[in-house]
Design an enzyme around this catalytic site. Structure first.
Site, short mmCIF file in Angstrom:
data_model
loop_
_atom_site.label_atom_id
_atom_site.label_comp_id
_atom_site.label_asym_id
_atom_site.label_seq_id
_atom_site.Cartn_x
_atom_site.Cartn_y
_atom_site.Cartn_z
N ARG A 56 -9.21 3.86 0.58
CA ARG A 56 -8.93 3.99 2.02
C ARG A 56 -8.05 5.20 2.28
NH1 ARG A 56 -5.09 0.94 5.65
NH2 ARG A 56 -6.00 1.10 7.75
N HIS A 60 -8.90 8.39 4.82
CA HIS A 60 -7.98 8.72 5.91
C HIS A 60 -7.43 10.14 5.76
CE1 HIS A 60 -7.09 4.65 7.92
NE2 HIS A 60 -8.23 4.55 7.25
N ASN A 88 -2.62 4.59 10.04
CA ASN A 88 -2.22 4.79 8.65
C ASN A 88 -1.02 3.97 8.19
OD1 ASN A 88 -4.22 6.70 8.15
ND2 ASN A 88 -2.95 8.38 8.90
N HIS A 186 -16.36 -0.43 2.64
CA HIS A 186 -15.83 -1.68 3.20
C HIS A 186 -16.17 -2.88 2.33
CE1 HIS A 186 -15.48 0.06 7.57
NE2 HIS A 186 -14.58 0.53 6.73
#
Length: 314
Positions: A56, A60, A88, A186
Site C-alpha cells: 500500500r 501511495h 496516508n 486489494h
C-alpha cells in the site's frame, strides 16, 4: 518485496533520463537484495500485515510525484508532509525500510537510495511472505525532495467510479489493463469502516445500502461498522485470505462481495469486467498481469538525491 522496492527506484531514474539496470548494485552491493529480503522476512514473522503495508505504501508513493520516496518524509515546520495527508495516516511498516537501510549500511557502509529500498521490500514481501509473484526490477533511482500533504488527495479514492478511476490511472500513463491488474493488490490487507461506509449507510436518498452489494455480505459489514460506531480502528480484512496473495479478490467482485465502490466499479467497463472474469478464473493470468503493471507503474517517477536519512531531505 525486492521487486516493489526496485520498481520504486525505476520511477526516479526514468524521470531523470538515467538508464536503469537490473544489476545496478552488482559491484557496490552484491548482496543487497538478500539483505533487504531478510529484513522484510524478520518483520513479517512478527507482523503478518507487513506485506500489505509495504504494498500500500508503494502505491501511495507512486501515485504522488512518482515512486521517489516522498511518502517517507516527515512534516517540518509549516509544511505538512505527504504521509500526514488524510489518505496516508493509516500507512504503516515504515520501520521495515529503516531496518533494511541499517542492515545495508552495516554491510556496505553506505546510505542506500530509499526509493530502491521500498521497491525491494514490496516485491520480496509479495513473493516470499504471501505467495505472490516475484520479478526483476531495474534499479538506479533517486529520492525526491518535495512532500506535501495536500497532494495526497491525488490518490484514487475508494469511492471512485470507473470513469474517475480511468482518468486517475491514465494521467499516470496507466491503462485499463493496469487498473484491473493493480486493483488486485486489494487481495492483501485490512480496511477501516470509513473506506466503505458509503456503501452500507445512507447510500442515497432512496436506499440505505448499495444495491450492488450482496445482501448477507452487506449485513455482515453493518454489524462490524454500525452507523453510530465512530471507532477509527474498526474494519474488516480485504478478503477472507487477506494475508495470501491470490485471485480471491476477483472472485469476490463477481459475487458482489467486495468492500469499495472502486472495486465494484471494475464491472462498469467492458474491458475491466472481462479482465475481472479472466483473473478470477486464473491466478496465473492475474500474477503475470500484476507483475507487468507493477513494473510499468514503478517506472513513473523522478528524484533528485540520495537521502542520508529516510525522513528528511539532505
Amino acid at each position: 518485496m525486492a521487486a516493489l522496492l526496485s520498481s520504486l527506484l525505476i520511477f526516479s531514474f526514468l524521470s531523470l533520463g538515467t538508464p536503469l539496470s537490473s544489476n545496478y548494485y552488482q559491484k557496490t552491493c552484491p548482496n543487497a537484495e538478500s539483505i533487504i529480503r531478510k529484513a522484510v522476512t524478520d518483520a513479517t514473522k512478527n507482523d503478518k500485515t507487513v506485506p500489505a503495508g509495504l504494498l500500500r505504501m508503494h502505491f501511495h508513493d507512486c501515485f504522488v510525484r512518482g515512486c521517489d520516496g516522498s511518502v517517507l518524509l516527515n512534516s517540518k515546520g509549516k509544511n505538512k508532509a505527504e504521509k500526514d495527508g488524510p489518505p496516508n495516516v493509516s500507512l504503516h511498516a515504515f520501520y521495515v525500510i529503516d531496518n533494511a537501510k541499517k542492515a545495508l549500511e552495516s554491510a556496505y557502509f553506505l546510505a542506500p537510495v530509499y526509493a530502491h529500498l521500498r521497491v525491494y521490500d514490496v516485491s520480496g514481501l509479495i513473493y516470499m511472505q504471501s505467495g505472490g509473484p516475484s520479478w526483476d526490477v531495474p534499479k538506479g533511482r533517486k529520492d525526491g525532495r518535495t512532500s506535501k500533504a495536500s497532494e495526497s488527495t491525488q490518490l484514487p479514492a475508494p469511492t471512485f467510479n470507473i470513469s474517475q478511476l480511468q482518468q486517475s490511472f491514465s494521467q499516470r500513463g496507466l491503462s485499463l489493463e493496469d487498473l484491473a491488474a493493480l486493483s488486485g493488490a486489494h487481495t492483501l490487507g485490512f480496511s477501516h469502516c470509513s473506506s466503505f461506509n458509503n456503501r452500507i449507510h445512507n447510500f442515497n436518498s432512496t436506499t440505505d445500502i448499495d444495491p450492488s452489494l450482496q445482501p448477507s455480505f452487506a449485513a455482515s459489514l453493518r454489524r462490524v461498522c454500525p452507523a453510530k460506531n465512530n471507532a477509527k480502528t474498526a474494519g474488516v480484512p480485504m478478503d477472507p485470505s487477506s494475508t495470501t496473495f491470490d485471485n480471491t479478490y476477483y472472485k469476490l467482485i463477481l459475487q458482489q462481495k467486495v468492500l469499495f465502490s472502486s472495486d465494484n466499479a471494475l464491472l462498469g467497463s467492458p474491458k475491466t469486467k472481462s479482465l475481472v472474469s479472466k483473473f478470477a478464473s486464473s491466478k496465473d493470468a492475474f500474477s503475470k498481469a500484476f507483475v507487468k503493471s507493477m513494473i510499468k507503474m514503478s517506472s513513473i517517477t523522478g528524484g533528485q538525491e540520495i537521502r542520508k536519512d529516510c525522513r528528511v531531505v539532505n
